[in-house]
Design a protein around this motif. Structure first.
Motif, PDB file in Angstrom:
ATOM      1  N   UNK A  40      -0.226  -4.358  -6.984  1.00 30.04           N
ATOM      2  CA  UNK A  40      -1.663  -3.450  -6.136  1.00 30.04           C
ATOM      3  C   UNK A  40      -1.536  -3.483  -4.687  1.00 30.04           C
ATOM      4  N   UNK A  41      -1.778  -4.963  -4.482  1.00 32.53           N
ATOM      5  CA  UNK A  41      -2.582  -4.973  -2.857  1.00 32.53           C
ATOM      6  C   UNK A  41      -1.227  -4.769  -2.159  1.00 32.53           C
ATOM      7  N   UNK A  42      -0.264  -5.289  -2.903  1.00 36.95           N
ATOM      8  CA  UNK A  42       0.999  -4.968  -1.869  1.00 36.95           C
ATOM      9  C   UNK A  42       1.237  -3.646  -1.440  1.00 36.95           C
ATOM     10  N   UNK A  43       1.060  -2.440  -2.391  1.00 37.47           N
ATOM     11  CA  UNK A  43       0.699  -0.877  -2.438  1.00 37.47           C
ATOM     12  C   UNK A  43      -0.400  -0.675  -1.075  1.00 37.47           C
ATOM     13  N   UNK A  44      -1.219  -1.383  -0.957  1.00 36.78           N
ATOM     14  CA  UNK A  44      -2.468  -1.461  -0.442  1.00 36.78           C
ATOM     15  C   UNK A  44      -1.921  -1.418   0.652  1.00 36.78           C
ATOM     16  N   UNK A  45      -1.088  -2.527   1.243  1.00 37.11           N
ATOM     17  CA  UNK A  45      -0.749  -3.395   2.025  1.00 37.11           C
ATOM     18  C   UNK A  45       0.260  -2.665   2.715  1.00 37.11           C
ATOM     19  N   UNK A  46       1.253  -1.685   2.164  1.00 40.08           N
ATOM     20  CA  UNK A  46       2.423  -0.866   2.820  1.00 40.08           C
ATOM     21  C   UNK A  46       1.118   0.509   3.208  1.00 40.08           C
ATOM     22  N   UNK A  47       0.288   0.867   2.761  1.00 43.21           N
ATOM     23  CA  UNK A  47      -0.418   1.707   3.215  1.00 43.21           C
ATOM     24  C   UNK A  47      -1.201   1.533   4.374  1.00 43.21           C
ATOM     25  N   UNK A  48      -1.392   0.671   5.135  1.00 39.74           N
ATOM     26  CA  UNK A  48      -2.019   0.405   6.375  1.00 39.74           C
ATOM     27  C   UNK A  48      -1.335   0.737   7.620  1.00 39.74           C
ATOM     28  N   UNK A  49      -1.317   2.394   7.551  1.00 37.53           N
ATOM     29  CA  UNK A  49      -1.069   2.640   8.898  1.00 37.53           C
ATOM     30  C   UNK A  49      -1.862   3.438   9.381  1.00 37.53           C
TER      31      UNK A  49
END
Length: 438
Positions: free
Chosen positions: A274-283
């Motif tokens: 979940x955390x890594x999916x959120x990180x990938x959304x930091x755009x």
């Protein structure tokens, strides 16, 4: 090692441009920024540990300069009034040196009164903690000036990012040492001491007080009690601890399961995804508040997949069940401060973006843009007070309370990285720092 000299020169040029605009906005001729003083304990002659004021260390990489000042007038070279007292009771701050000093007129003084005498006093914006007027200098912290400066502090310069990478490397190294201490069966205090030794920093030098929670203590969001005795069994560790580099912070959280505790490790792995999916959304263009709400829906799926709830993700979010398991915000802006200023700013004139309804503890509501650095830290906790509220609510019938009881002894899970928003893929300062360790 990054050559900081050219990066700093560009950083300072940016600060001067911002100061020019902020002073014009507020109608001031000068900007005075205090380094601050250590506070005195109530009814005592001892001081609290000194922490330099964030606006001061934005200009210069000095974290031990109590009583010093920055004085800036548009069009003139910035001035550092450096207080180096005659003192045999304490260690006297060393004279400034290094890659940045050529950019300042540096005046060394021996007393606070001499420092004040060096400052322009007419029509100055004075950024400082509240204090009695000293020879015409009084902290006024003008709102128009601060609104402008705080808004743009969210955009980190390449110089600032270089220091934040260094802080991340130090923090990652210390986290590795803390995990080793945990697996060796150390107490919370012992784990914390291992962390400090690996970081090479004292408690006062860290950007915030470390959270080191074994077992059920991981359910206390700001647990800082640091138990002195080794537990009979170390099932889990939640450690939220950062490091500093020339006044810039890292903020890292990791959760570990002891060997053989496979159910909890599986839950950690799910939360890591979940955390890594959120990180990938930091755009660029991402609404951070919407990202926080999205994290609740992702958490709801984890709760269902691991048998903790029997409801749809939409129902789990709408009924407030996910808020019982994840009661804090997704993260915050970070830089000179762990919870950096400007997280709610809509613009540079003081307007703000409200938190989404039902999420009172979110610390960031801005739309992400290149140069911003935020933490991403979803959590999953077993907090008696909050779970009891769910148990009494209609949605409580859809929670597997037996499963909850089996996981409560582990406390909770939080995984936190510091992430840079760029023009492309996000830069994960934390994961990069751990990867560099091998």
């Amino acid at each position: 090692m990054t050559d900081l000299a050219p990066l700093y020169a560009r950083h300072l040029a940016t600060l001067r441009e911002r100061a020019d605009q902020a002073l014009a906005r507020g109608g001031f001729d000068h900007l005075l920024v205090a380094a601050g003083q250590p506070g005195t304990k109530f009814l005592d002659d001892n001081h609290y540990p000194y922490a330099v004021n964030p606006p001061f260390k934005h200009w210069v990489p000095l974290v031990d300069a109590p009583g010093s000042w920055i004085a800036y007038t548009p069009g003139a070279k910035p001035k550092l009034v450096f207080l180096q007292p005659r003192d045999y009771w304490h260690v006297v701050p060393e004279a400034p040196s290094g890659y940045w000093v050529e950019h300042f007129d540096i005046v060394t003084v021996r007393t606070a009164e001499e420092a004040i005498a060096q400052l322009p006093k007419h029509n100055a914006a004075v950024i400082a903690e509240a204090c009695p007027p000293m020879e015409g200098v009084e902290a006024n912290n003008p709102k128009a000036v601060l609104d402008y400066l705080h808004y743009y502090r969210a955009y980190k310069s390449p110089y600032e990012l270089a220091l934040m990478r260094e802080a991340s490397r130090t923090g990652a190294r210390a986290h590795r040492a803390a995990e080793r201490a945990f697996r060796a069966g150390e107490s919370e205090l012992g784990i914390h001491q291992a962390y400090l030794a690996a970081a090479g920093q004292t408690d006062a030098e860290l950007p915030y007080s470390s959270i080191v929670g074994l077992n059920e203590h991981g359910a206390v969001l700001h647990y800082m009690a640091l138990g002195r005795t080794r537990p009979a069994q170390s099932r889990s560790l939640l450690i939220d601890a950062g490091a500093s580099a020339s006044g810039y912070a890292s903020d890292i959280t990791r959760t570990h399961a002891a060997t053989g505790h496979d159910d909890f490790q599986a839950l950690i792995d799910a939360m890591d995804a979940v955390q890594q999916a959120q990180v990938a959304s930091v755009k660029a263009g991402t609404d951070y508040a919407a990202l926080h709400v999205q994290a609740h829906h992702q958490l709801a799926r984890v709760l269902a997949e691991h048998g903790l709830v029997r409801m749809s993700p939409e129902s789990a979010v709408e009924s407030g069940v996910t808020r019982a398991f994840f009661p804090h915000g997704l993260g915050h802006s970070i830089g000179l401060q762990v919870h950096d200023v400007g997280g709610f700013a809509r613009n540079d004139r003081g307007d703000t973006v409200p938190r989404p309804d039902g999420h009172p503890f979110l610390r960031m509501t801005r739309t992400l843009e290149p140069g911003m650095v935020v933490t991403i830290e979803p959590g999953l906790y077993f907090i008696d007070m909050l779970l009891e509220e769910v148990r009494q609510a209609p949605a409580g019938k859809d929670v597997d309370w037996a499963k909850v009881e089996t996981l409560k002894p582990y406390g909770g899970i939080r995984i936190e990285d510091d992430v840079v928003c760029t023009d492309g893929a996000p830069e994960n300062l934390t994961r990069d720092a751990f990867a560099a360790l091998g």
